[in-house]
Motif scaffolding. Sequence first.
Motif, PDB file in Angstrom:
ATOM      1  N   GLN A 129       0.835  -1.197   0.000  1.00  0.00           N
ATOM      2  CA  GLN A 129       0.000   0.000   0.000  1.00  0.00           C
ATOM      3  C   GLN A 129       0.877   1.257   0.000  1.00  0.00           C
ATOM      4  OE1 GLN A 129      -3.276   0.193  -0.174  1.00  0.00           O
ATOM      5  NE2 GLN A 129      -3.938  -1.911   0.268  1.00  0.00           N
ATOM      6  N   PRO A 130       0.392   2.368  -0.552  1.00  0.00           N
ATOM      7  CA  PRO A 130       1.105   3.651  -0.402  1.00  0.00           C
ATOM      8  C   PRO A 130       1.143   4.045   1.065  1.00  0.00           C
ATOM      9  CG  PRO A 130      -1.075   3.990  -1.356  1.00  0.00           C
ATOM     10  CD  PRO A 130      -0.867   2.516  -1.307  1.00  0.00           C
ATOM     11  N   THR A 131       2.093   4.874   1.428  1.00  0.00           N
ATOM     12  CA  THR A 131       2.230   5.324   2.813  1.00  0.00           C
ATOM     13  C   THR A 131       2.135   6.841   2.894  1.00  0.00           C
ATOM     14  OG1 THR A 131       4.642   5.378   2.591  1.00  0.00           O
ATOM     15  CG2 THR A 131       3.668   3.354   3.461  1.00  0.00           C
ATOM     16  N   SER A 132       1.729   7.330   4.043  1.00  0.00           N
ATOM     17  CA  SER A 132       1.602   8.772   4.249  1.00  0.00           C
ATOM     18  C   SER A 132       2.978   9.431   4.248  1.00  0.00           C
ATOM     19  CB  SER A 132       0.893   9.056   5.570  1.00  0.00           C
ATOM     20  OG  SER A 132      -0.458   8.615   5.508  1.00  0.00           O
ATOM     21  N   ILE A 133       3.001  10.695   3.861  1.00  0.00           N
ATOM     22  CA  ILE A 133       4.255  11.430   3.688  1.00  0.00           C
ATOM     23  C   ILE A 133       4.123  12.802   4.335  1.00  0.00           C
ATOM     24  CG2 ILE A 133       5.842  12.454   2.002  1.00  0.00           C
ATOM     25  CD1 ILE A 133       4.900  10.366   0.002  1.00  0.00           C
ATOM     26  N   SER A 134       5.227  13.267   4.900  1.00  0.00           N
ATOM     27  CA  SER A 134       5.336  14.662   5.338  1.00  0.00           C
ATOM     28  C   SER A 134       6.423  15.319   4.503  1.00  0.00           C
ATOM     29  CB  SER A 134       5.702  14.757   6.823  1.00  0.00           C
ATOM     30  OG  SER A 134       4.649  14.260   7.628  1.00  0.00           O
ATOM     31  N   ALA A 135       6.148  16.481   3.956  1.00  0.00           N
ATOM     32  CA  ALA A 135       7.109  17.179   3.103  1.00  0.00           C
ATOM     33  C   ALA A 135       7.048  18.666   3.380  1.00  0.00           C
ATOM     34  CB  ALA A 135       6.834  16.904   1.628  1.00  0.00           C
ATOM     35  N   ALA A 136       8.154  19.341   3.142  1.00  0.00           N
ATOM     36  CA  ALA A 136       8.211  20.790   3.289  1.00  0.00           C
ATOM     37  C   ALA A 136       7.831  21.448   1.973  1.00  0.00           C
ATOM     38  CB  ALA A 136       9.607  21.230   3.707  1.00  0.00           C
ATOM     39  N   VAL A 137       7.291  22.630   2.073  1.00  0.00           N
ATOM     40  CA  VAL A 137       6.998  23.416   0.872  1.00  0.00           C
ATOM     41  C   VAL A 137       8.273  23.558   0.043  1.00  0.00           C
ATOM     42  CG1 VAL A 137       6.448  25.740   0.067  1.00  0.00           C
ATOM     43  CG2 VAL A 137       5.064  24.695   1.854  1.00  0.00           C
ATOM     44  N   GLY A 138       8.148  23.289  -1.263  1.00  0.00           N
ATOM     45  CA  GLY A 138       9.297  23.355  -2.148  1.00  0.00           C
ATOM     46  C   GLY A 138      10.049  22.056  -2.290  1.00  0.00           C
ATOM     47  N   GLY A 139       9.702  21.037  -1.460  1.00  0.00           N
ATOM     48  CA  GLY A 139      10.363  19.744  -1.537  1.00  0.00           C
ATOM     49  C   GLY A 139       9.677  18.803  -2.518  1.00  0.00           C
ATOM     50  N   ASP A 140       9.968  17.526  -2.382  1.00  0.00           N
ATOM     51  CA  ASP A 140       9.385  16.504  -3.238  1.00  0.00           C
ATOM     52  C   ASP A 140       8.572  15.531  -2.390  1.00  0.00           C
ATOM     53  OD1 ASP A 140      10.830  17.635  -5.316  1.00  0.00           O
ATOM     54  OD2 ASP A 140      12.493  16.230  -5.093  1.00  0.00           O
ATOM     55  N   ALA A 141       7.532  14.942  -2.979  1.00  0.00           N
ATOM     56  CA  ALA A 141       6.747  13.903  -2.316  1.00  0.00           C
ATOM     57  C   ALA A 141       6.362  12.860  -3.358  1.00  0.00           C
ATOM     58  CB  ALA A 141       5.493  14.491  -1.669  1.00  0.00           C
ATOM     59  N   THR A 142       6.609  11.580  -3.037  1.00  0.00           N
ATOM     60  CA  THR A 142       6.296  10.503  -3.973  1.00  0.00           C
ATOM     61  C   THR A 142       5.495   9.417  -3.271  1.00  0.00           C
ATOM     62  OG1 THR A 142       8.288  10.890  -5.297  1.00  0.00           O
ATOM     63  CG2 THR A 142       7.241   8.742  -5.512  1.00  0.00           C
ATOM     64  N   PHE A 143       4.356   9.077  -3.825  1.00  0.00           N
ATOM     65  CA  PHE A 143       3.551   7.948  -3.374  1.00  0.00           C
ATOM     66  C   PHE A 143       3.790   6.779  -4.334  1.00  0.00           C
ATOM     67  CE2 PHE A 143       0.990  11.651  -1.971  1.00  0.00           C
ATOM     68  CZ  PHE A 143       0.959  11.394  -0.606  1.00  0.00           C
TER      69      PHE A 143
END
Length: 538
Positions: free
Chosen positions: A135-149
């Motif tokens: 399953q995909p997992t939850s992510i925390s990211a900063a503004v301007g960063g990257d996030a991948t599911f």
Amino acid sequence: MFNRFFAILTLLFAALLAACGGGSSDSSSSSTSTTTTSATAPSITTQPTSVSVTAGSTASFSVVATGTATLTYQWRKDGTAINDATSAAYSISSTATSDAGSYDVVVSNSAGSVTSSAATLTVSSADGLPVISTQPTSISAAVGGDATFTVVATGNSLTYQWRKSGVAISGATGTSYTISPVAATDAGSFDVVVTNSAGSVTSSTVTLTVSSTTTADSALSASVYTAAMTFYNTLSTTQQSTIVKTWDLATARKWSNLPAAMVARNGVSWGALSTAQQTAATSMISTALSSTGVTLWQGLQAADDYLNANGGGSSYGNGNYYIAFVGSPSTTGFWMLQLTGHHLTYNIALNGTYKSPTPLFLGVEPKGSFTQSSVTYDPMLAQRTAFSNLGAALLSYSGAKLSGTYADILFGANGSGSIDGTCPRSYSTVTDHGLLYTSLSTTDQALVQTAIKAYVATQATEYNDDLLSAYLSSTALASTYVAYTGTGTVTANGNYFRIEGPRLWIEFSVQKGVIFSSDIHYHTIWRDKYGDYGGKCL
């Protein structure tokens, strides 16, 4: 007869002497030899193999290993030991979709251990529907960063559709979905629908949490505030009331590529400041920008003085450049230092969601080196040279040339009243992007980075580092395009260049001269799709 008897007697005596240990008095001539055999570490001769089964069926893995006895075995799923799975074979008698995963076995003895290669168990549902194994997992990211599911699923002919809050995301149709750069508005819940001919299944819902990256506690924000207040305190009451504008986008957008005599600006003019006030203003600007940025500001004001002295008249000159505080200066609250005039606008946002000086507009006439008041200037040398070199390289790539023509930059001060247009700009209407950065040679990729740095280097170190980290990350560059029209030079009217990334937007336009009409001059714009006006466009 006697000789035979003597020979027999001699042989008997020799045998008796050997039996008694005779013939030598050295006890070392007789010894006992002991041989010790060392243990051999395990070695796998037959690796486990991947298995595909339908839910409810049996799945079996086995391994063949050699080594000094006794060998022990421990099977693992996804790196975690499986209880009681301690023989050379491991079976699951009635598989469930949750059994899908990666399996290996650790074989050990007194001499050491060895781990097998991983084998995959694929479990298809009995009805043929896709099965989500990871399953995909939850992510925390900063503004301007990257996030991948990411999701892992099994089944025949699978398709994927990622969703945010239950709404399909355009173009998000792979096993993973990446947001780069992350904006505050990207926060929310996400899932993915996996489909094949038998039907579809929906993953668990996961969350993207976005933390704001503000400059409220930045060293630059505090330093600029101090310098701004020092300058502010040199102003008269009337000037103070003129320089500070209430923050709103409509006010912030009041900049143009036309002289201030044609399009009014915010704030107080350079020409209205005393020498002491100009000194304080220069100190403030030197705090807010890098030395490169200050030199550019001074050079473009000098270029207007040159136009004034060479037929342009009073509409031109450094006295027609303006300084404004859009929003009240603060160490924590949002405000913007706006420096604007004919061919220059800095919109330096302080304490915003993004560290940004954009939109940043530059233009210059005359196009190159000139001497004014016994000082020689060439303010846009870095930008001009960068696109000259890049343009020459792009001629070798057919995919980099745009099909249309461009008389000016697309997203400059072309809104109603010749000020900046509505915010945010309509980047999605641009469908001809040119060539991906990753299609260029390493040498030509370096030319693209040099062009980007020619703009970002105008900023103080804190902003420079933050912006280059966003623009030049491997993820951002993988989605960055370069393009040109015309002949690929910076010497011909109508030539045009563009660098476009997930956040970055740079245009460079070669145009007919205005005061020197037989020559050319330049317009260029640097925008940040997320960071314009400190993120207030989003």
